[in-house]
Design a protein around this motif. Sequence first.
Motif, PDB file in Angstrom:
ATOM      1  N   VAL A  28      27.770   9.869  68.719  1.00 34.70           N
ATOM      2  CA  VAL A  28      29.196   9.953  68.399  1.00 34.70           C
ATOM      3  C   VAL A  28      29.555   8.791  67.481  1.00 34.70           C
ATOM      4  N   ASP A  29      30.255   9.071  66.415  1.00 39.68           N
ATOM      5  CA  ASP A  29      30.768   7.983  65.576  1.00 39.68           C
ATOM      6  C   ASP A  29      32.005   8.478  64.843  1.00 39.68           C
ATOM      7  N   ASN A  30      32.894   7.545  64.497  1.00 39.18           N
ATOM      8  CA  ASN A  30      34.076   7.950  63.730  1.00 39.18           C
ATOM      9  C   ASN A  30      33.900   7.667  62.242  1.00 39.18           C
ATOM     10  N   ASP A  31      32.732   7.173  61.855  1.00 38.92           N
ATOM     11  CA  ASP A  31      32.473   6.885  60.438  1.00 38.92           C
ATOM     12  C   ASP A  31      31.757   8.085  59.811  1.00 38.92           C
ATOM     13  N   LEU A  79      27.818   6.224  72.050  1.00 38.16           N
ATOM     14  CA  LEU A  79      29.164   6.104  71.468  1.00 38.16           C
ATOM     15  C   LEU A  79      29.174   5.009  70.399  1.00 38.16           C
ATOM     16  N   GLY A  80      29.651   5.331  69.209  1.00 38.95           N
ATOM     17  CA  GLY A  80      29.592   4.362  68.101  1.00 38.95           C
ATOM     18  C   GLY A  80      28.148   4.137  67.718  1.00 38.95           C
ATOM     19  N   ALA A  81      27.442   5.249  67.543  1.00 36.24           N
ATOM     20  CA  ALA A  81      25.976   5.199  67.360  1.00 36.24           C
ATOM     21  C   ALA A  81      25.570   4.580  66.034  1.00 36.24           C
ATOM     22  N   GLY A  82      26.433   4.681  65.027  1.00 32.31           N
ATOM     23  CA  GLY A  82      26.153   4.035  63.748  1.00 32.31           C
ATOM     24  C   GLY A  82      25.297   4.873  62.821  1.00 32.31           C
ATOM     25  N   PHE A 103      26.825   0.268  72.366  1.00 39.26           N
ATOM     26  CA  PHE A 103      26.213  -0.909  71.762  1.00 39.26           C
ATOM     27  C   PHE A 103      27.073  -1.375  70.579  1.00 39.26           C
ATOM     28  N   ALA A 104      27.523  -2.628  70.680  1.00 38.01           N
ATOM     29  CA  ALA A 104      28.286  -3.263  69.590  1.00 38.01           C
ATOM     30  C   ALA A 104      29.457  -2.401  69.133  1.00 38.01           C
ATOM     31  N   VAL A 105      30.148  -1.780  70.060  1.00 38.69           N
ATOM     32  CA  VAL A 105      31.277  -0.926  69.650  1.00 38.69           C
ATOM     33  C   VAL A 105      32.557  -1.221  70.438  1.00 38.69           C
ATOM     34  N   LEU A 106      32.455  -1.650  71.696  1.00 39.34           N
ATOM     35  CA  LEU A 106      33.703  -1.864  72.445  1.00 39.34           C
ATOM     36  C   LEU A 106      34.507  -3.025  71.866  1.00 39.34           C
ATOM     37  N   ALA A 132      18.558  -8.100  66.986  1.00 37.45           N
ATOM     38  CA  ALA A 132      18.431  -8.323  68.441  1.00 37.45           C
ATOM     39  C   ALA A 132      19.186  -7.246  69.213  1.00 37.45           C
ATOM     40  N   ASN A 133      20.303  -6.809  68.635  1.00 34.64           N
ATOM     41  CA  ASN A 133      21.088  -5.738  69.258  1.00 34.64           C
ATOM     42  C   ASN A 133      20.273  -4.443  69.305  1.00 34.64           C
ATOM     43  N   ARG A 134      19.585  -4.141  68.205  1.00 34.53           N
ATOM     44  CA  ARG A 134      18.743  -2.933  68.165  1.00 34.53           C
ATOM     45  C   ARG A 134      17.578  -3.063  69.160  1.00 34.53           C
ATOM     46  N   ALA A 135      17.046  -4.275  69.283  1.00 29.77           N
ATOM     47  CA  ALA A 135      15.938  -4.475  70.232  1.00 29.77           C
ATOM     48  C   ALA A 135      16.436  -4.251  71.660  1.00 29.77           C
ATOM     49  N   ALA A 146      33.844  11.789  65.980  1.00 30.41           N
ATOM     50  CA  ALA A 146      35.008  11.593  66.845  1.00 30.41           C
ATOM     51  C   ALA A 146      35.259  10.116  67.043  1.00 30.41           C
ATOM     52  N   ASP A 147      36.483   9.854  67.457  1.00 30.67           N
ATOM     53  CA  ASP A 147      36.842   8.511  67.884  1.00 30.67           C
ATOM     54  C   ASP A 147      36.540   8.435  69.379  1.00 30.67           C
ATOM     55  N   LEU A 148      35.756   7.450  69.768  1.00 30.34           N
ATOM     56  CA  LEU A 148      35.344   7.388  71.178  1.00 30.34           C
ATOM     57  C   LEU A 148      36.539   7.198  72.095  1.00 30.34           C
ATOM     58  N   ARG A 149      37.692   6.710  71.543  1.00 30.43           N
ATOM     59  CA  ARG A 149      38.879   6.534  72.386  1.00 30.43           C
ATOM     60  C   ARG A 149      39.438   7.875  72.831  1.00 30.43           C
ATOM     61  N   PRO A 152      32.915  -1.051  59.542  1.00 35.96           N
ATOM     62  CA  PRO A 152      31.934  -1.737  60.378  1.00 35.96           C
ATOM     63  C   PRO A 152      30.555  -1.062  60.370  1.00 35.96           C
ATOM     64  N   ALA A 153      30.519   0.265  60.345  1.00 39.46           N
ATOM     65  CA  ALA A 153      29.229   0.970  60.372  1.00 39.46           C
ATOM     66  C   ALA A 153      28.374   0.582  59.171  1.00 39.46           C
ATOM     67  N   ARG A 154      29.029   0.519  58.009  1.00 43.13           N
ATOM     68  CA  ARG A 154      28.262   0.285  56.777  1.00 43.13           C
ATOM     69  C   ARG A 154      27.991  -1.198  56.565  1.00 43.13           C
TER      70      ARG A 154
HETATM   71  C1  LIG Z   1      28.152  -2.445  64.790  1.00 44.87           C
HETATM   72  S1  LIG Z   1      27.926  -0.717  64.686  1.00 44.87           S
HETATM   73  C2  LIG Z   1      26.779  -0.461  66.033  1.00 44.87           C
HETATM   74  C3  LIG Z   1      25.913   0.763  65.849  1.00 44.87           C
HETATM   75  C4  LIG Z   1      24.956   1.053  67.018  1.00 44.87           C
HETATM   76  N1  LIG Z   1      25.699   1.342  68.232  1.00 44.87           N
HETATM   77  C5  LIG Z   1      24.033  -0.101  67.253  1.00 44.87           C
HETATM   78  O1  LIG Z   1      24.319  -0.876  68.186  1.00 44.87           O
HETATM   79  O2  LIG Z   1      23.072  -0.268  66.555  1.00 44.87           O
HETATM   80  C6  LIG Z   1      29.438  -0.101  65.403  1.00 44.87           C
HETATM   81  C7  LIG Z   1      29.608   1.395  65.243  1.00 44.87           C
HETATM   82  O3  LIG Z   1      30.707   1.826  66.042  1.00 44.87           O
HETATM   83  C8  LIG Z   1      31.450   2.755  65.277  1.00 44.87           C
HETATM   84  N2  LIG Z   1      32.818   2.753  65.802  1.00 44.87           N
HETATM   85  C9  LIG Z   1      33.716   1.745  65.775  1.00 44.87           C
HETATM   86  N3  LIG Z   1      34.853   2.121  66.378  1.00 44.87           N
HETATM   87  C10 LIG Z   1      34.667   3.401  66.792  1.00 44.87           C
HETATM   88  C11 LIG Z   1      35.490   4.341  67.462  1.00 44.87           C
HETATM   89  N4  LIG Z   1      36.728   4.031  67.839  1.00 44.87           N
HETATM   90  N5  LIG Z   1      34.979   5.569  67.730  1.00 44.87           N
HETATM   91  C12 LIG Z   1      33.713   5.886  67.343  1.00 44.87           C
HETATM   92  N6  LIG Z   1      32.894   5.038  66.695  1.00 44.87           N
HETATM   93  C13 LIG Z   1      33.357   3.800  66.420  1.00 44.87           C
HETATM   94  C14 LIG Z   1      31.345   2.265  63.859  1.00 44.87           C
HETATM   95  O4  LIG Z   1      31.648   3.284  62.926  1.00 44.87           O
HETATM   96  C15 LIG Z   1      29.902   1.817  63.828  1.00 44.87           C
HETATM   97  O5  LIG Z   1      29.038   2.851  63.462  1.00 44.87           O
END
Ligand SMILES: C[S@@+](CC[C@H](N)C(=O)[O-])C[C@H]1O[C@@H](n2cnc3c(N)ncnc32)[C@H](O)[C@@H]1O
Length: 270
Positions: free
Chosen positions: A105-108, A79-82, A157-160, A56-59, A130-133, A19-21
């Motif tokens: 924090v990101d798991n990618d 969390l899930g910063a990308g 943002f866009a991670v849950l 729009a998500n970044r905005a 790390a995994d945010l879980r 998802p990150a890439r």
């Molecule tokens: C769609 S991107 C969003 C990036 C950024 N938060 C933004 O809104 O621009 C989702 C990010 O969440 C990360 N991610 C997904 N599941 C995760 C987890 N369980 N723990 C940490 N990071 C996670 C992905 O690797 C990805 O970088």
Amino acid sequence: MTQRPSWAPDEVDIERPAPARMYDYYLGGSHNFAADRELAEQAMAVWPDSPHIARANRAFLRRAVAFAVEQGVSQFLDLGAGIPTVGNTHEVAARLAPQARTVYVDNDLVAVAHSRSLLDGVANTMVVHADLRDADFVLEQARGLLDFSQPVAVLTFAVLHFVPDEDDPAAVVDAYRRATVPGSLLALTHATDDFQPERLRDMENVYRSASAGLTGRSHAQITALLPGYELVPPGLVCMIHWRPDPDAGPDPLDGDVSRYSAYAAVAVRK
Ligand SMILES: C[S@@+](CC[C@H](N)C(=O)[O-])C[C@H]1O[C@@H](n2cnc3c(N)ncnc32)[C@H](O)[C@@H]1O
């Protein structure tokens, strides 16, 4: 076999879309592999507006971080910063509050490696793989930079929507809430199946081939992730309707909330 670019950490499985890439590809970034681009193209065949939604998500991220600083909160746990792109949390925050501190924090591994190289020597920032879980581990690491006796803005943002129901996203959110003091903030964006349920199911099917699956949730289901928080006005709304920037130009999706199918909110820890 795809050739491994020099910037790709050895441990990364470049054949497995992530998802990150894919998100990096939607945003026009270059930190993605052929497998990510192929799956992202499949996702865009289902949902052609994906690149606009990502922008729009970044905005919204920028508006939410600015809002936090206006509220006097200048510590951020992203969390899930990308993969870093334009207008990252620490940049937005530091423009408004030079003392701001940000933990990413990101798991990618690609997101982490790229963040680390970008932030090398940048004061008041830290990157955690790390995994945010695993909130206990994330919080232990974050305490190396953030002072949890003071308010912290937890950013999701866009991670849950990458945390499936069986992993109890509400409990995950609550673990971070409990670690913060009243007056702390939670900001989120989240995909929803409220408007185009069948097309959202098709997106979920595409993401089944990625390293993390997508779960669209309803307004009520997303609200249920936030007990112990009070939503700040205008509440949980389509991301373009959350305190829009009056200077933003015309909306590329004609303000059609069903094309976004993504909610945003900022909430205060009670
Ligand atoms: C769609 S991107 C969003 C990036 C950024 N938060 C933004 O809104 O621009 C989702 C990010 O969440 C990360 N991610 C997904 N599941 C995760 C987890 N369980 N723990 C940490 N990071 C996670 C992905 O690797 C990805 O970088």
